[in-house]
Design a protein around this motif. Structure first.
Motif, PDB file in Angstrom:
ATOM      1  N   CYS A 467       0.841  -1.198   0.000  1.00  0.00           N
ATOM      2  CA  CYS A 467       0.000   0.000   0.000  1.00  0.00           C
ATOM      3  C   CYS A 467       0.878   1.250   0.000  1.00  0.00           C
ATOM      4  CB  CYS A 467      -0.925   0.010   1.221  1.00  0.00           C
ATOM      5  SG  CYS A 467      -2.116  -1.361   1.264  1.00  0.00           S
ATOM      6  N   GLY A 491      -5.211  -3.258   4.536  1.00  0.00           N
ATOM      7  CA  GLY A 491      -4.709  -3.945   3.353  1.00  0.00           C
ATOM      8  C   GLY A 491      -5.816  -4.603   2.558  1.00  0.00           C
ATOM      9  N   GLY A 492      -5.406  -5.591   1.751  1.00  0.00           N
ATOM     10  CA  GLY A 492      -6.345  -6.248   0.844  1.00  0.00           C
ATOM     11  C   GLY A 492      -7.226  -7.282   1.511  1.00  0.00           C
ATOM     12  N   SER A 537     -11.922 -10.693   8.743  1.00  0.00           N
ATOM     13  CA  SER A 537     -11.469 -10.024   7.516  1.00  0.00           C
ATOM     14  C   SER A 537     -12.544 -10.125   6.444  1.00  0.00           C
ATOM     15  CB  SER A 537     -10.166 -10.649   7.011  1.00  0.00           C
ATOM     16  OG  SER A 537      -9.783 -10.068   5.793  1.00  0.00           O
ATOM     17  N   PRO A 539     -12.582  -9.433   2.059  1.00  0.00           N
ATOM     18  CA  PRO A 539     -11.707  -9.116   0.916  1.00  0.00           C
ATOM     19  C   PRO A 539     -11.827  -7.646   0.530  1.00  0.00           C
ATOM     20  CG  PRO A 539     -12.901 -11.176   0.532  1.00  0.00           C
ATOM     21  CD  PRO A 539     -13.484 -10.558   1.759  1.00  0.00           C
ATOM     22  N   GLY A 540     -10.661  -6.992   0.416  1.00  0.00           N
ATOM     23  CA  GLY A 540     -10.598  -5.596   0.015  1.00  0.00           C
ATOM     24  C   GLY A 540     -10.841  -4.607   1.135  1.00  0.00           C
ATOM     25  N   GLN A 541     -11.133  -5.054   2.336  1.00  0.00           N
ATOM     26  CA  GLN A 541     -11.424  -4.148   3.455  1.00  0.00           C
ATOM     27  C   GLN A 541     -10.482  -4.350   4.635  1.00  0.00           C
ATOM     28  OE1 GLN A 541     -15.517  -4.196   4.574  1.00  0.00           O
ATOM     29  NE2 GLN A 541     -16.285  -3.989   2.460  1.00  0.00           N
TER      30      GLN A 541
END
Length: 559
Positions: A467, A491-492, A537, A539-541
């Protein structure tokens, strides 16, 4: 005695078996004797009460009939006419007298006296003259009821006045009952070994089957004093029955069920039986205790040899019972002990070798720590502050890693995280930032050392590494009596499959996530299965990983 019992197992067996065998026998011996005596005494007492009741009924019937007969004679016009004529001979009066007393003449003699006390008529031998100033006639003249009076050695006299219609005394009806008359009346009412006595209203003897004046006087004194009837001796039991109307008291004297010599014989026999039981129980208890304790003594001797260092000892036994199996188990235990001793020696040798290798391995971290210290001063000397800071922070991390303390406070752990972040800032050229926001009350709690660093490292390597503006945050929150120490990144994120595997009981996935597995395993070993990692988690957040820990301070108190 207590010390002797505790000294030996065989002594305890001996005493226990003696008590188990002797006490029931002695109790049975004593109880049987006592039950026999008490039961027989109750039986005899019940028989005496029955006899007393029969004799009392017989006497009560007699007094009732005497009352009726004398009442009829006192009201008879024939008797009145004869007494008014001066008591001259009257055949009609004799007929009335004999007819009225027909059923009572075998136990009593009836006489009619005139007003001067002279006997005019009699069913037996005519009596003489009686005084009107004292005695039975005086008592009868004071009322209209039948009066009774005991006569020493003469039995019982009863008299009723015969009165005219104006109340004047015309004469008297007199009844004489001798001791023999009472004996015939009460014959068969009580057993032959018992004695009966009849006392008048003043508790003087009117009849007694056996002439024992002293005993009768003692009974009279006890009745007057309201004491239990015991007489002069303790060989007899006494039972009293008051008779209604006449004021008489019937006393039955019965020999006790067991006399003193008989009781002495019974107790002597019981004592002899108790001694025989004691001797027999002593012999049996001694033999059985020796037989049961012999294998125990052999085992004790063998154990003493093992304690002395002789591990080759074994016992021989041909028994097939529990003690035989115990001997076999002892031999097996001795063999296992020898094998375990050999294994312990071998393990101690291996442990010594491992400790030597560990001490040798610790030389390298100390050497590395000294080298980093030299690099720090070299960076300072050549004016390269990044090298000095890097060496300082790495040395602090290395010192914490090789330290002996297993638990640290959250504040100490966060200080190490800051040093680790300083190193990573230099490595990644400030491409990310990390915010630490942990309340002060959580910073006093303790946790295993270096369990937060792998989470921060995972957030850097797998979260914000690629990032441009990475952001990592460390914070804590309370849940009941526990608290969670969170590390999040922007992150991802993780794939659902990886997230499911990380939250599974077994987190050992591959080499990339070995740190997370080690952290989770350390927490579970320290605090139990209810503690460990919590991974969240999308994805993408980004990703969020937490440590669940109990709120415990140093010393065991609550945070």
């Amino acid at each position: 005695m207590r010390a002797w019992i505790r000294r030996s197992f065989s002594n305890r067996i001996f005493v226990s078996m003696l008590l188990v065998t002797l006490l029931p026998l002695l109790l049975c011996d004593v109880l049987m004797v006592q039950l026999l005596v008490v039961r027989h005494e109750h039986t005899v007492a019940d028989q005496a009460q029955a006899d007393l009741s029969r004799a009392g009924q017989q006497l009560q019937q007699l007094t009732d009939r005497l009352e009726a007969v004398t009442g009829d004679l006192a009201r008879s016009t024939v008797v009145h006419s004869a007494l008014r004529r001066g008591g001259s001979d009257s055949k009609i009066l004799y007929q009335v007298l004999f007819r009225s007393t027909r059923d009572l003449r075998d136990v009593a003699e009836f006489e009619i006296y005139d007003s001067r006390g002279t006997c005019c008529y009699s069913t037996g031998q005519p009596g003489g003259r009686l005084s009107l100033r004292w005695g039975i006639l005086r008592e009868a003249g004071q009322g209209t009821d039948l009066s009774y009076r005991s006569q020493p050695d003469q039995g019982l006299w009863a008299a009723r006045s015969v009165r005219s219609y104006d109340g004047g005394i015309l004469g008297y009806v007199l009844i004489r009952m001798e001791p023999g008359d009472f004996s015939r009346l009460l014959e068969g009412c009580y057993r032959s070994d018992c004695d009966a006595a009849l006392l008048d209203s003043t508790w003087r003897p009117a009849y007694y089957s056996r002439a024992d004046r002293q005993n009768l006087e003692a009974l009279r004194r006890q009745l007057l004093a309201g004491e239990p009837l015991t007489g002069l001796g303790a060989e007899c039991s006494y039972y009293a029955l008051p008779l209604a109307g006449s004021g008489f008291t019937l006393i039955l004297q019965q020999p006790k069920a067991f006399s003193a010599p008989v009781m002495r014989t019974i107790y002597f026999t019981g004592g002899v039986m108790g001694v025989l039981c004691l001797v027999l129980c002593l012999l049996v208890a001694w033999l059985l205790s020796r037989q049961l304790a012999r294998p125990i003594h052999q085992l004790d001797a063998a154990m003493s040899q093992i304690e002395g260092g002789n591990y080759r000892v074994e016992l021989e036994s041909d028994r097939c019972d529990e003690l035989g199996r115990l001997t076999v188990s002892f031999n097996r235990m001795a063999r296992e002990y020898r094998l375990n001793l050999q294994r312990s020696v071998q393990r101690q040798r291996e442990l010594n070798e491992a400790q030597m290798r560990l001490m040798q391995a610790q030389l390298n971290p100390h050497f590395l720590y000294n080298t980093l210290d030299s690099l720090k001063w070299l960076g300072v000397a050549h004016q390269v502050p990044q090298v000095a800071a890097l060496a300082t922070d790495l040395a602090a991390l290395l010192r914490a890693a090789i330290g002996r303390s297993e638990l640290v406070t959250v504040a100490q752990e966060l200080e190490l995280i800051e040093r680790y972040l300083n190193i990573q800032y230099i490595r990644f050229a400030d491409r990310f930032t990390c915010e630490i926001d942990v309340d002060e009350r959580f910073q006093r709690c303790i946790l295993p050392k270096l369990v937060l660093q792998p989470l921060v490292e995972n957030a850097i390597i797998h979260g914000v590494r690629d990032c441009e503006e990475g952001y990592i945050k460390v914070w804590a929150e309370q849940q009941g009596t526990d608290f969670l120490l969170w590390v999040s990144d922007n992150g991802g994120g993780m794939s659902p499959a990886l997230l499911e595997k990380l939250n599974s009981p077994d987190k050992r996935l591959d080499g990339n996530h070995l740190g997370l597995y080690n952290v989770d395993r350390i927490l579970r070993l320290h605090y139990g299965e209810g503690y460990g990692l919590d991974v969240r988690s999308q994805p993408g957040q980004g990703c969020r990983v937490g440590l669940r820990l109990p709120m415990i301070q140093e010393g065991g108190g609550k945070c």
